[in-house]
Write a protein that holds these residues in place. Structure first.
Motif, PDB file in Angstrom:
ATOM      1  N   GLY A   1     105.972 -17.963  27.878  1.00 40.12           N
ATOM      2  CA  GLY A   1     105.533 -16.723  28.516  1.00 40.12           C
ATOM      3  C   GLY A   1     104.095 -16.757  28.985  1.00 40.12           C
ATOM      4  N   LEU A   2     103.175 -17.183  28.130  1.00 39.98           N
ATOM      5  CA  LEU A   2     101.757 -17.200  28.505  1.00 39.98           C
ATOM      6  C   LEU A   2     101.457 -18.313  29.490  1.00 39.98           C
ATOM      7  N   ALA A   3     102.183 -19.433  29.385  1.00 39.97           N
ATOM      8  CA  ALA A   3     101.995 -20.516  30.355  1.00 39.97           C
ATOM      9  C   ALA A   3     102.420 -20.056  31.748  1.00 39.97           C
ATOM     10  N   ILE A   4     103.520 -19.298  31.821  1.00 42.45           N
ATOM     11  CA  ILE A   4     103.961 -18.744  33.105  1.00 42.45           C
ATOM     12  C   ILE A   4     102.934 -17.753  33.633  1.00 42.45           C
ATOM     13  N   ALA A   5     102.417 -16.908  32.743  1.00 46.10           N
ATOM     14  CA  ALA A   5     101.413 -15.921  33.148  1.00 46.10           C
ATOM     15  C   ALA A   5     100.181 -16.596  33.740  1.00 46.10           C
ATOM     16  N   GLN A   6      99.711 -17.648  33.092  1.00 47.06           N
ATOM     17  CA  GLN A   6      98.536 -18.367  33.600  1.00 47.06           C
ATOM     18  C   GLN A   6      98.824 -18.979  34.971  1.00 47.06           C
ATOM     19  N   SER A   7      99.997 -19.561  35.154  1.00 44.00           N
ATOM     20  CA  SER A   7     100.344 -20.184  36.430  1.00 44.00           C
ATOM     21  C   SER A   7     100.400 -19.149  37.555  1.00 44.00           C
ATOM     22  N   ILE A   8     100.901 -17.952  37.269  1.00 43.17           N
ATOM     23  CA  ILE A   8     100.950 -16.894  38.278  1.00 43.17           C
ATOM     24  C   ILE A   8      99.539 -16.470  38.667  1.00 43.17           C
ATOM     25  N   VAL A   9      98.655 -16.362  37.696  1.00 40.73           N
ATOM     26  CA  VAL A   9      97.257 -15.994  37.982  1.00 40.73           C
ATOM     27  C   VAL A   9      96.604 -17.053  38.859  1.00 40.73           C
ATOM     28  N   VAL A  10      96.824 -18.325  38.527  1.00 44.92           N
ATOM     29  CA  VAL A  10      96.240 -19.416  39.311  1.00 44.92           C
ATOM     30  C   VAL A  10      96.776 -19.410  40.744  1.00 44.92           C
ATOM     31  N   LEU A  11      98.060 -19.124  40.899  1.00 46.45           N
ATOM     32  CA  LEU A  11      98.652 -19.035  42.240  1.00 46.45           C
ATOM     33  C   LEU A  11      97.950 -17.978  43.087  1.00 46.45           C
ATOM     34  N   HIS A  12      97.477 -16.918  42.457  1.00 45.50           N
ATOM     35  CA  HIS A  12      96.787 -15.844  43.166  1.00 45.50           C
ATOM     36  C   HIS A  12      95.293 -16.135  43.344  1.00 45.50           C
ATOM     37  N   GLY A  13      94.856 -17.322  42.940  1.00 46.05           N
ATOM     38  CA  GLY A  13      93.451 -17.673  43.108  1.00 46.05           C
ATOM     39  C   GLY A  13      92.538 -17.087  42.050  1.00 46.05           C
ATOM     40  N   GLY A  14      93.088 -16.747  40.886  1.00 45.47           N
ATOM     41  CA  GLY A  14      92.281 -16.166  39.818  1.00 45.47           C
ATOM     42  C   GLY A  14      92.298 -17.005  38.564  1.00 45.47           C
ATOM     43  N   TYR A  15      91.874 -16.409  37.467  1.00 44.27           N
ATOM     44  CA  TYR A  15      91.887 -17.099  36.179  1.00 44.27           C
ATOM     45  C   TYR A  15      92.092 -16.086  35.062  1.00 44.27           C
ATOM     46  N   ILE A  16      92.518 -16.584  33.904  1.00 46.53           N
ATOM     47  CA  ILE A  16      92.828 -15.732  32.769  1.00 46.53           C
ATOM     48  C   ILE A  16      92.301 -16.383  31.501  1.00 46.53           C
ATOM     49  N   TYR A  17      91.852 -15.574  30.572  1.00 43.78           N
ATOM     50  CA  TYR A  17      91.416 -16.089  29.270  1.00 43.78           C
ATOM     51  C   TYR A  17      91.692 -15.033  28.199  1.00 43.78           C
ATOM     52  N   ALA A  18      91.649 -15.477  26.955  1.00 47.88           N
ATOM     53  CA  ALA A  18      91.929 -14.577  25.830  1.00 47.88           C
ATOM     54  C   ALA A  18      90.710 -14.487  24.932  1.00 47.88           C
ATOM     55  N   LYS A  19      90.536 -13.341  24.334  1.00 50.63           N
ATOM     56  CA  LYS A  19      89.503 -13.151  23.319  1.00 50.63           C
ATOM     57  C   LYS A  19      90.058 -12.225  22.246  1.00 50.63           C
ATOM     58  N   SER A  20      89.553 -12.369  21.042  1.00 50.14           N
ATOM     59  CA  SER A  20      90.122 -11.604  19.937  1.00 50.14           C
ATOM     60  C   SER A  20      89.060 -11.336  18.873  1.00 50.14           C
ATOM     61  N   ASP A  21      89.033 -10.100  18.396  1.00 51.29           N
ATOM     62  CA  ASP A  21      88.179  -9.739  17.262  1.00 51.29           C
ATOM     63  C   ASP A  21      88.980  -8.821  16.347  1.00 51.29           C
ATOM     64  N   ARG A  22      88.315  -8.235  15.387  1.00 54.10           N
ATOM     65  CA  ARG A  22      89.042  -7.414  14.415  1.00 54.10           C
ATOM     66  C   ARG A  22      89.626  -6.145  15.031  1.00 54.10           C
ATOM     67  N   LYS A  23      89.063  -5.713  16.172  1.00 55.70           N
ATOM     68  CA  LYS A  23      89.531  -4.470  16.780  1.00 55.70           C
ATOM     69  C   LYS A  23      90.580  -4.714  17.855  1.00 55.70           C
ATOM     70  N   TRP A  24      90.320  -5.662  18.761  1.00 56.71           N
ATOM     71  CA  TRP A  24      91.207  -5.882  19.900  1.00 56.71           C
ATOM     72  C   TRP A  24      91.511  -7.356  20.094  1.00 56.71           C
ATOM     73  N   THR A  25      92.735  -7.640  20.516  1.00 57.12           N
ATOM     74  CA  THR A  25      93.103  -8.948  21.071  1.00 57.12           C
ATOM     75  C   THR A  25      93.380  -8.715  22.556  1.00 57.12           C
ATOM     76  N   SER A  26      92.578  -9.359  23.409  1.00 58.09           N
ATOM     77  CA  SER A  26      92.603  -9.048  24.840  1.00 58.09           C
ATOM     78  C   SER A  26      92.921 -10.274  25.677  1.00 58.09           C
ATOM     79  N   PHE A  27      93.724 -10.058  26.716  1.00 63.25           N
ATOM     80  CA  PHE A  27      93.965 -11.058  27.761  1.00 63.25           C
ATOM     81  C   PHE A  27      93.323 -10.515  29.035  1.00 63.25           C
ATOM     82  N   VAL A  28      92.304 -11.211  29.500  1.00 61.82           N
ATOM     83  CA  VAL A  28      91.497 -10.731  30.625  1.00 61.82           C
ATOM     84  C   VAL A  28      91.836 -11.550  31.867  1.00 61.82           C
ATOM     85  N   ILE A  29      92.193 -10.855  32.945  1.00 64.10           N
ATOM     86  CA  ILE A  29      92.631 -11.504  34.188  1.00 64.10           C
ATOM     87  C   ILE A  29      91.647 -11.157  35.308  1.00 64.10           C
TER      88      ILE A  29
END
Length: 392
Positions: free
Chosen positions: A354-382
């Motif tokens: 699922g996440l590998a597909i998500a990253q490939s779709i973002v790259v196809l659109h000319g963008g990038y994606i990364y993840a960050k996580s702390d005690r409050k939030w786990t975030s996927f930023v596109i």
């Protein structure tokens, strides 16, 4: 394939050192050249002397040249015809001697370069020609070393691709074999009438059906993954409102979220949020991220879909307040079949694509994606361009 390296660290950037045999060859070349030049000089002098004795006109011409030189310069002895002739012959001899020695020396340098090149060609791609030379030979060495560097990079890239293919086949085989074994097992029980009542029969058929759906999900995800991984995959670009798209996704996942005691919120700036993209693929992207948040964000209560415009970019964040992801796992989340916890993945299901597909779709659109996580939030930023067609 292991890359061997020649022990040349002490010679790196050095000039070519001749062997004792090559030095001897160079000395012999010099001696032979000197002997030949002496013989040539004697032959020229003898021929000139014969011409002077036999030709009166030649004598008169030489006498006239001598007279001119004597009148021009006061030191008649120094500029005598014999001294001038001897001087010219010595200079000529030195030029010939230098030319032959330097030519032989360049041949020896070329021999050393060819030897180094054969060593590299035998599979020692970690080795580089260590000599630092000027002129054409120096440029040849730079070109050879540059070519070897490019070849090594290509080999390493090919090796990574082959390794990636092997891992993909291994993971697919494992993930397909597990449900397939269950399907065959339960259908075998039914085929052999190894059930006591209709309730057992329904249980076996339901299990086989569930495993078949699991296999179909894997095949569908694998097909989608291979499709979006191709840079040439076409995008059906249209202008749309990201706020409406995220709001519709929140509605679609409302029931599943309520079952897990969670709710989905949407925050966008500005409103409406007009941008360009392939909505079909973007829906698949956000479906995967929200489904991932529902699976692994348990114990959390909220999933937030945020979108904001920054310059010419759209920054979309999908975050949940579930358990924190370890720092060491963040960079591997988008790898195929990677799961933070194997036991949790078995409990929650999923193909690991699922996440590998998500990253490939973002790259196809000319963008990038990364993840960050702390005690409050786990975030996927596109990060996506607002207008994809303007950067092509």
């Amino acid at each position: 394939m292991a890359i061997k390296q020649k022990n040349d660290t002490s010679q790196r950037g050095s000039r070519i050192k001749l062997t004792s045999k090559e030095t001897s060859e160079l000395i012999i070349e010099g001696i032979v050249t000197i002997v030949l030049l002496i013989l040539l000089n004697i032959a020229i002098l003898s021929l000139a002397q014969l011409l002077i004795k036999d030709t009166t006109t030649t004598k008169n011409l030489i006498f006239d040249i001598k007279e001119v030189l004597v009148k021009t310069f006061s030191n008649e002895k120094f500029y005598s015809l014999g001294n001038l002739t001897l001087g010219f012959m010595i200079i000529f001899d030195l030029i010939i001697l230098y030319w032959r020695l330097i030519r032989r020396y360049h041949q020896m340098q070329l021999r050393h370069i060819i030897s180094e090149l054969h060593y590299i060609a035998n599979g020692n791609y970690g080795h580089r020609i260590p000599f630092e030379l000027a002129g054409d030979l120096g440029r040849v060495i730079e070109s050879i070393n540059g070519l070897v560097d490019s070849t090594v990079e290509a080999i390493e890239e090919e090796r990574k691709i082959e390794k990636s293919k092997d891992e993909l086949i291994t993971n697919i085989s494992h993930d397909i074999r597990t449900p397939l074994t269950s399907i065959i097992g339960y259908l075998g029980l039914i085929e052999e009438k190894q059930y006591r009542n209709e309730e057992d029969l329904l249980k076996y058929t339901h299990t086989a059906y569930s495993k078949a759906k699991q296999m179909k999900l894997l095949v569908d995800d694998l097909f989608e993954y291979t499709k979006v991984r191709q840079p040439s995959t076409p995008l059906n670009l249209i202008q749309f409102d990201m706020e409406q798209l995220l709001a519709q996704l929140a509605v679609d996942f409302e029931i599943d979220a309520n079952k897990k005691g969670m709710h989905v919120d949407v925050i966008t700036t500005p409103s409406p949020f007009i941008m360009e993209g392939d909505t079909e693929k973007l829906v698949r992207l956000f479906n995967n991220l929200i489904a991932n948040a529902l699976k692994y964000g348990r114990q959390g209560k909220q999933i937030v879909l945020e979108a904001e415009r920054v310059g010419s970019e759209a920054i979309i964040t999908v975050k949940n307040d579930g358990p924190q992801i370890p720092e060491a796992s963040l960079n591997q989340l988008f790898d195929r079949f990677y799961r933070v916890e194997e036991s949790r993945s078995q409990e929650t299901g999923g193909t690991g694509l699922g996440l590998a597909i998500a990253q490939s779709i973002v790259v196809l659109h000319g963008g990038y994606i990364y993840a960050k996580s702390d005690r409050k939030w786990t975030s996927f930023v596109i990060h996506l361009p607002l207008m994809r067609s303007t950067i092509e």
